[in-house]
Design an enzyme around this catalytic site. Structure first.
Site, PDB file in Angstrom:
ATOM      1  CG  HIS A  63      30.150  54.357  43.287  1.00  0.00           C
ATOM      2  ND1 HIS A  63      30.119  53.107  42.181  1.00  0.00           N
ATOM      3  CD2 HIS A  63      29.392  55.023  43.218  1.00  0.00           C
ATOM      4  CE1 HIS A  63      28.966  52.745  42.298  1.00  0.00           C
ATOM      5  NE2 HIS A  63      28.717  53.872  41.733  1.00  0.00           N
ATOM      6  CG  HIS A 113      26.457  51.065  38.902  1.00  0.00           C
ATOM      7  ND1 HIS A 113      27.048  52.241  38.629  1.00  0.00           N
ATOM      8  CD2 HIS A 113      26.278  52.267  39.821  1.00  0.00           C
ATOM      9  CE1 HIS A 113      27.211  53.928  38.282  1.00  0.00           C
ATOM     10  NE2 HIS A 113      26.912  53.939  39.616  1.00  0.00           N
ATOM     11  CB  THR A 126      56.019  28.735  61.208  1.00  0.00           C
ATOM     12  OG1 THR A 126      55.227  29.583  62.224  1.00  0.00           O
ATOM     13  CG2 THR A 126      56.318  28.010  62.646  1.00  0.00           C
ATOM     14  N   GLY A 185      49.800  20.684  58.768  1.00  0.00           N
ATOM     15  CA  GLY A 185      50.596  20.384  58.613  1.00  0.00           C
ATOM     16  C   GLY A 185      51.521  19.030  59.267  1.00  0.00           C
TER      17      GLY A 185
END
Length: 606
Positions: free
Chosen positions: A60, A227, A475, A593
């Protein structure tokens, strides 16, 4: 949904807990570790201040050991993953924090934790009868998903609200308060917290067999425990946050549900003086990104305000996880009203919450009410006015056909997004398909608004350039934006003086000048395994005719072949340059691309 993520970074599953605790102590030199008993504790502590001990199963993190530090916990006793430590470990923890004022033991309401920590407390009292009244016990059960009937005997589970009990009680102890005061405030906070969790999938415990998915790709589960306990209901399809958050808040705020009205909220109809005031804790259950967590904070804060609840503090981050569970929980701490004389004051609780701590698990908080984002509308309008107006509009030869082609190209990109994303998950960073889709959707909106039309080709190119800059980003957004900005310039510079019609020859000259502009800002040249490969092939082929009409059909074919050929090219530029070369050769994935450019051109020319 795919199988549960079951790979982990570790030496062995058996050593993971102690390795992690040793790493925590290396990170924070104020801590010491009793490795045999998995107890993390403050090495130098004030014996005249009440000690706070917590603990439970590991898995946890940062709970519980991450909260050991000045102003929160004195020690944490850790079990194996999702398993309570035994009583002898806890008893060792109590011995390690021996002091003049006593100890408050805080545990989540899970059977193993309550039994083992409770047994240790009683054994300590039996061994030290004179100190039997100097060990106090607090159980936190804040899970509102467990109804009153279901939890009639065992009570509610302890979740992230436990961390707020640690913080407030720990700050009070650090101020030098008495054992009774610290215990009383811890009990009060525990009675005023409610938590609801939600997950996209369960988590995987290191060392266990790889599990199958518990939820389908269209499901989300509300009320999951930490749990891997199942929730109380599932929703399908996965709702948006705007739909999900109100349902979670209903579990927390309800005053009419006989099963889940745990906290004494006054509701929307309360007077201004008596409005409900809360602390909101947004907790990452382990596998939720910071990006998503920010959106959750926004919707939860907005949802509480719409319910008439005043949010005094927002705390967000990773506080109590379920290993790598992709999910989050919302916790509300209901602050006392102004006329409640039987409890701490609201200002006292907030000051204790705001008090600094050097415990590594405690996250940055603002110590103030949540803010309101500043809208920059005036700036946006000013920028809009700076766009140069073209005196004489250039018109497509067939304006209707031009717009149809634009729509086809955009829709083709949207349809192709899954395939481009698949390619980019192998050849890049996985975002190319979504980036192109976002740009395509934004262009379609520009078409609907009339800002892109066949009656103003230059204005349309400027609009596409702006969309690429603002909606795509990165880009590829910059490359598209530069190209279309160059196209707008090329159309105006190459326009014949005697006509305002955009002819095929004008298109050819203009895209050539646009490519030249683009090459000013990128070093990529074919063959480069980038979007430049098909773009260059298209431009070059369309302008290769000796004074004749450009052959766009042949140019599109050349671009398509160039895009396909990128699958066999070595990456020299762009996203793929960072990917291991053998993988690209083995997968034979075209550049995403480049595939996007091919998709646009084929659809535009169809």
């Amino acid at each position: 949904m795919s199988a549960v993520q079951s790979k982990h970074f570790l030496n062995t599953p058996e050593s993971l807990v102690i390795d992690s605790l040793e790493g925590l102590c290396a990170l924070n030199p104020q801590l010491s570790l009793d490795a045999a008993n998995k107890v993390v504790y403050l090495a130098n502590r004030d014996p005249n201040k009440v000690a706070l001990i917590c603990g439970g199963g590991s898995g946890h993190e940062p709970a519980h050991a991450g909260y050991v530090g000045e102003g929160i916990l004195t020690a944490a006793v850790c079990g194996s993953v999702f398993a309570s430590p035994n009583a002898s470990q806890v008893r060792r923890g109590i011995d390690l924090v021996e002091n003049n004022k006593g100890v408050v033991i805080i545990v989540k309401n899970y059977t193993g934790d309550v039994l083992n920590f409770g047994l240790a407390k009683e054994q300590y009292a039996a061994l030290h009868a004179e100190k039997s009244d100097r060990a106090k016990f607090v159980i936190v059960g804040d899970d509102v998903a467990v109804g009153k009937t279901q939890g009639k005997i065992v009570g509610r589970r302890g979740l992230a609200g436990t961390v707020l009990v640690y913080k407030i009680a720990g700050a009070l102890a650090n101020r030098g308060a008495s054992l009774e005061e610290v215990h009383s405030v811890a009990q009060w906070v525990a009675s005023r917290v409610g938590t609801i969790g939600v997950g996209l999938e369960h988590c995987h415990v290191p060392g266990t067999a790889s599990g199958d998915s518990h939820l389908s790709s269209s499901e989300i589960e509300i009320g999951m425990g930490i749990h891997n306990e199942p929730g109380n209901r599932r929703l399908s399809p996965v709702p948006s946050l705007k739909e999900l958050i109100p349902q979670l808040l209903e579990h927390l705020l309800s005053t009419s549900d006989p099963e889940r009205s745990f906290l004494p909220f006054k509701g929307k109809n309360a007077s201004e003086e008596e409005k409900d005031r809360v602390v909101l804790l947004v907790n990452n259950l382990g596998g939720t990104s910071e990006l998503e967590l920010g959106a959750i904070v926004k919707e939860a804060t907005k949802g509480l305000e719409s319910e008439g609840v005043i949010v005094e503090r927002v705390i967000a981050g990773t506080f109590m996880t379920s290993l790598n569970m992709p999910g989050f929980s919302l916790t509300l701490l209901l602050l006392p009203s102004s006329n409640d004389t039987s409890s701490p004051t609201s200002s006292q609780i907030l000051s204790l919450l705001d008090e600094p701590s050097n415990a590594p698990g405690w996250k940055w908080t603002s110590h103030a009410k949540p803010g309101v984002p500043i809208q920059s509308v005036a700036i946006a309008k000013e920028d809009e006015g700076n766009v140069k107006k073209v005196e004489e509009k250039l018109v497509a030869e067939d304006p209707a056909a031009f717009i149809d082609a634009v729509k086809r190209a955009c829709k083709a990109l949207v349809d192709e997004e899954p395939e481009i994303t698949r390619m980019d998950n192998i050849a890049g960073d996985g975002d190319c398909g979504l980036t192109l889709k976002a740009g395509a959707i934004a262009v379609l909106k520009e078409v609907e608004s009339g800002r892109i039309s066949g009656d103003d080709v230059v204005g349309s190119a400027i609009s596409v350039s702006r969309v690429a800059e603002e909606q795509m980003g990165g880009t590829s957004g910059a490359l598209y934006s530069i190209f279309f900005s160059g196209l707008a310039q090329g159309l105006q510079l190459n326009k014949p003086s005697n006509s305002n019609i955009v002819t095929p020859l004008l298109w050819s000259k203009s895209i050539q000048s646009a490519l030249t502009k683009l090459y000013t800002y990128t070093r990529a040249r074919p063959p480069s395994r980038t979007l430049v490969d098909p773009l260059d092939a298209f431009v070059t082929s369309s302008s290769s005719s000796q004074g004749g009409e450009p052959d766009f059909e042949a140019a599109i074919k050349a671009a398509s072949e160039a895009a396909l050929n990128t699958r066999d090219l070595e990456a020299k530029a762009g996203r793929s340059a960072y990917v291991e070369g053998d993988r690209l050769r083995n997968e034979r994935i075209p550049d995403p691309g480049a595939w996007g450019v091919k998709t646009i051109l084929q659809a535009f020319g169809a």
